[in-house]
Design a protein around this motif. Sequence first.
Motif, PDB file in Angstrom:
ATOM      1  N   GLY A 171      -8.788  53.015  -9.777  1.00 56.11           N
ATOM      2  CA  GLY A 171      -9.439  51.548 -10.297  1.00 56.11           C
ATOM      3  C   GLY A 171     -10.645  51.580  -9.987  1.00 56.11           C
ATOM      4  O   GLY A 171     -11.696  52.455  -9.353  1.00 56.11           O
ATOM      5  N   THR A 172     -11.687  51.137 -10.229  1.00 56.95           N
ATOM      6  CA  THR A 172     -13.277  50.769 -10.525  1.00 56.95           C
ATOM      7  C   THR A 172     -13.388  50.025  -9.119  1.00 56.95           C
ATOM      8  O   THR A 172     -12.310  49.225  -8.354  1.00 56.95           O
ATOM      9  N   PRO A 173     -13.983  50.044  -8.647  1.00 57.53           N
ATOM     10  CA  PRO A 173     -14.604  49.630  -7.060  1.00 57.53           C
ATOM     11  C   PRO A 173     -14.629  47.676  -7.256  1.00 57.53           C
ATOM     12  O   PRO A 173     -13.649  47.955  -6.508  1.00 57.53           O
ATOM     13  N   GLU A 174     -14.703  47.819  -8.588  1.00 62.12           N
ATOM     14  CA  GLU A 174     -14.099  46.042  -8.464  1.00 62.12           C
ATOM     15  C   GLU A 174     -12.901  45.974  -8.452  1.00 62.12           C
ATOM     16  O   GLU A 174     -12.514  44.835  -7.608  1.00 62.12           O
ATOM     17  N   GLU A 175     -12.214  46.806  -9.185  1.00 64.36           N
ATOM     18  CA  GLU A 175     -10.261  46.226  -8.791  1.00 64.36           C
ATOM     19  C   GLU A 175      -9.633  46.488  -7.761  1.00 64.36           C
ATOM     20  O   GLU A 175      -9.367  45.521  -7.249  1.00 64.36           O
ATOM     21  N   ILE A 176     -10.683  47.470  -7.322  1.00 64.50           N
ATOM     22  CA  ILE A 176     -10.145  47.879  -5.979  1.00 64.50           C
ATOM     23  C   ILE A 176     -10.465  47.286  -5.005  1.00 64.50           C
ATOM     24  O   ILE A 176      -9.738  46.535  -4.219  1.00 64.50           O
ATOM     25  N   LEU A 177     -11.847  46.649  -5.298  1.00 71.24           N
ATOM     26  CA  LEU A 177     -11.669  45.654  -4.258  1.00 71.24           C
ATOM     27  C   LEU A 177     -10.771  44.178  -4.694  1.00 71.24           C
ATOM     28  O   LEU A 177     -10.901  43.360  -3.275  1.00 71.24           O
ATOM     29  N   PRO A 222      -6.378  44.713  -5.312  1.00 67.58           N
ATOM     30  CA  PRO A 222      -5.822  45.838  -4.333  1.00 67.58           C
ATOM     31  C   PRO A 222      -3.661  45.709  -4.314  1.00 67.58           C
ATOM     32  O   PRO A 222      -3.321  45.209  -4.464  1.00 67.58           O
ATOM     33  N   ALA A 223      -3.838  47.572  -4.805  1.00 68.47           N
ATOM     34  CA  ALA A 223      -2.411  47.433  -5.016  1.00 68.47           C
ATOM     35  C   ALA A 223      -1.583  47.629  -3.911  1.00 68.47           C
ATOM     36  O   ALA A 223      -0.086  46.702  -4.884  1.00 68.47           O
ATOM     37  N   VAL A 232      -4.535  49.622   1.432  1.00 69.36           N
ATOM     38  CA  VAL A 232      -5.583  49.255   0.049  1.00 69.36           C
ATOM     39  C   VAL A 232      -6.287  47.802   0.401  1.00 69.36           C
ATOM     40  O   VAL A 232      -7.267  48.140   0.197  1.00 69.36           O
ATOM     41  N   ALA A 233      -5.632  47.045   0.528  1.00 64.98           N
ATOM     42  CA  ALA A 233      -6.471  45.631   0.736  1.00 64.98           C
ATOM     43  C   ALA A 233      -7.186  46.027   2.315  1.00 64.98           C
ATOM     44  O   ALA A 233      -7.643  45.094   2.744  1.00 64.98           O
ATOM     45  N   GLN A 234      -6.150  45.784   3.008  1.00 64.23           N
ATOM     46  CA  GLN A 234      -6.460  46.376   4.779  1.00 64.23           C
ATOM     47  C   GLN A 234      -7.756  47.427   4.713  1.00 64.23           C
ATOM     48  O   GLN A 234      -8.423  46.898   5.674  1.00 64.23           O
ATOM     49  N   ASN A 273     -14.823  36.391  -0.952  1.00 65.55           N
ATOM     50  CA  ASN A 273     -13.306  36.350  -1.117  1.00 65.55           C
ATOM     51  C   ASN A 273     -12.173  35.066  -1.808  1.00 65.55           C
ATOM     52  O   ASN A 273     -11.058  35.144  -0.672  1.00 65.55           O
ATOM     53  N   VAL A 274     -13.045  33.821  -1.750  1.00 67.74           N
ATOM     54  CA  VAL A 274     -12.208  32.716  -1.881  1.00 67.74           C
ATOM     55  C   VAL A 274     -12.345  32.800  -3.544  1.00 67.74           C
ATOM     56  O   VAL A 274     -13.212  32.845  -4.395  1.00 67.74           O
ATOM     57  N   PRO A 275     -11.194  32.211  -3.896  1.00 68.50           N
ATOM     58  CA  PRO A 275     -10.733  32.481  -5.173  1.00 68.50           C
ATOM     59  C   PRO A 275     -11.998  31.266  -6.196  1.00 68.50           C
ATOM     60  O   PRO A 275     -12.398  29.483  -5.281  1.00 68.50           O
ATOM     61  N   SER A 276     -13.300  31.135  -7.045  1.00 67.88           N
ATOM     62  CA  SER A 276     -14.170  29.926  -7.190  1.00 67.88           C
ATOM     63  C   SER A 276     -12.840  29.089  -8.326  1.00 67.88           C
ATOM     64  O   SER A 276     -12.043  29.161  -8.833  1.00 67.88           O
ATOM     65  N   THR A 277     -13.402  28.057  -8.395  1.00 66.86           N
ATOM     66  CA  THR A 277     -12.884  26.323  -9.278  1.00 66.86           C
ATOM     67  C   THR A 277     -12.961  26.765 -10.133  1.00 66.86           C
ATOM     68  O   THR A 277     -12.360  26.143 -11.596  1.00 66.86           O
ATOM     69  N   THR A 278     -14.414  27.459 -10.710  1.00 69.05           N
ATOM     70  CA  THR A 278     -14.055  27.641 -12.139  1.00 69.05           C
ATOM     71  C   THR A 278     -14.555  26.344 -12.809  1.00 69.05           C
ATOM     72  O   THR A 278     -14.441  26.136 -14.258  1.00 69.05           O
TER      73      THR A 278
END
Length: 422
Positions: free
Chosen positions: A246-252, A255-256, A260-262, A391-396
């Motif tokens: 994946g792209t760097p953003e997708e990997i980050l 993670p699959a 990968v997450a670790q 790494n906190v989900p945005s509230t948008t």
Amino acid sequence: MNDTAVSVKGLTKVFGRKPKEAAKRLSSGTPRSELGPGVTAAVIDATFDVKQGEIFVVMGLSGSGKSTLIRTLNGLLEPTAGSIVIHGTDLATADAAEVRSVRQNHVSMVFQHFALFPHRTVLENAAFGLEVQGVPRAERLERARKVLDRVSLGQWADSLPSELSGGMQQRVGIARALTAETDILLMDEAFSALDPLIRREMQEELVELQAELGKTIIFITHDLNEAMFLGDRIAVMRDGAIVQIGTPEEILTDPANDYVAQFVQDVDRARVLTAGSVMEPARAVVPQSAGPRGALRVMRDTQTGGAFITSTGRKLEGAVIDRHVMRLVKDGQPDLASAIKRDIAMVSPETPLSDLFELSVDSTLPIAVVDENQRLLGVVPRVTILASLANVPSTTGLLPIIDPVTSVSPADIAETLEGSHA
């Protein structure tokens, strides 16, 4: 037109006894650990395509199979199973002459430990690939000298490698690959032997060279931050298998699996994430033609203290804040032009998050994300930058776009709209 430079399908490389039989057992589901003593599956069923002009990074810890993978791509190792197609030639089925032709005309290799000839000058080292191709001496030295100038080594052309620093020696290795004028560069841990500061400098130079020359690069590394900085796409390997591409953003951000997450948990997110990846819809947007009253209504409806002003085609003209617009309404002014603040923070979608910190501190407005025609694509509020790094989900949701201390309350806006004259 096919834009694939390298196509790998089901590639498996097994070392030891009866490798073909072991490859069949792997394809039928036998775990790597159960192949028996003396049998090592270094690469298992690797499948990926590398696009022309792409930097494709293969990342993994020691023993993951990444170095074996790149050696099969270069024809140094024969695949046990699968295919490697480069310019129409499958290295898995090609004869020795065909493999040599691919290596001489299409693929160059940059090694971790430079692999320079100590008795040859820098110029002669850079010209070696052309020597293998049979290019006459005068021509190959002239072409090599031009490339050395490009990598800032022209003045060292007549020196021996021992007279150069580690970073300069690695530049010679890159110059040799570029002088050969092949369209594919394979780089095996090319910067890992360098000091951190020199390594960062070489990474930046590689990106600049790639932008200028458009080479296809397959880069092997165990360094996650290096992979994230260099790669257009990244393949993560574990125990011989590719576990995610994946792209760097997708990997980050997606993670699959837990591995990968670790693996990515300690990455410098500010260097990977971009304004385009974290931007949110711009909710408080007003066409300039709407006038002061229209701007105040948008700010009231979105519960914000400011708004972005756009013209035809959603081109961003600037921003206004509530108290200035209220003054226009009270004075009976029909045009927003005098209240528009035009020196607002604007960035492109590709801008790294690390470049937004200072902008967000100095601006009460969120950072506007625009394209090359200055069309407003979205905004990055300060809280979104902080949430992304944590790494906190945005509230948008309804995020304030200016400092609430300086903004006017919605009640004040409503009173102005209802009580003022046009």
